[in-house]
Motif scaffolding. Structure first.
Motif, short mmCIF file in Angstrom:
data_model
loop_
_atom_site.label_atom_id
_atom_site.label_comp_id
_atom_site.label_asym_id
_atom_site.label_seq_id
_atom_site.Cartn_x
_atom_site.Cartn_y
_atom_site.Cartn_z
N ASP A 1 -35.62 17.60 7.12
CA ASP A 1 -34.38 16.86 7.33
C ASP A 1 -33.87 16.93 8.76
O ASP A 1 -32.96 16.18 9.14
CB ASP A 1 -33.29 17.37 6.38
N ASP A 2 -34.43 17.83 9.58
CA ASP A 2 -34.02 17.99 10.98
C ASP A 2 -35.18 18.59 11.75
O ASP A 2 -35.30 19.80 11.86
CB ASP A 2 -32.78 18.89 11.07
N SER A 3 -36.04 17.73 12.28
CA SER A 3 -37.28 18.21 12.92
C SER A 3 -37.03 19.05 14.16
O SER A 3 -37.93 19.74 14.63
CB SER A 3 -38.19 17.04 13.25
N SER A 4 -35.81 19.02 14.69
CA SER A 4 -35.51 19.87 15.85
C SER A 4 -35.33 21.33 15.43
O SER A 4 -35.38 22.23 16.26
CB SER A 4 -34.26 19.38 16.58
N ARG A 5 -35.13 21.56 14.13
CA ARG A 5 -35.02 22.93 13.60
C ARG A 5 -36.41 23.41 13.20
O ARG A 5 -36.96 23.03 12.17
CB ARG A 5 -34.10 22.95 12.38
#
Length: 83
Positions: free
Chosen positions: A56-60
């Motif tokens: 849901d949040d590829s930066s994480r």
């Protein structure tokens, strides 16, 4: 990680630090590797060298012990339903 992928219904084979996850078609097969990232954190990486991130949040970026989220992200790449 191979066993967790298998438990989620994926065909996965481990070769040392690499795991081959077979996709729903041959062009979706993916090899993931466990290795340190640029900051020295051990993470699973996609075949193109990028650490696996949260679906849901590829930066994480996911840690090696975020097994459920890792499997979710892997499954989203290799198990695309046919049209």
């Amino acid at each position: 990680m191979a066993q967790e992928c298998q438990a989620a219904g994926l065909a996965a084979e481990q070769y040392g630090a690499d795991i081959l996850v077979r996709g729903t078609s041959d062009h979706l097969n993916e090899s993931i590797t466990c290795k340190p990232d640029a900051q020295g954190h051990v993470r699973w990486h996609w075949s193109w060298g990028v650490p696996i991130g949260h679906l849901d949040d590829s930066s994480r970026l996911l840690d090696v012990d975020d097994v459920e989220e890792l499997v979710r992200s892997i499954k989203s790449v290799v198990a695309i339903p046919p049209r």
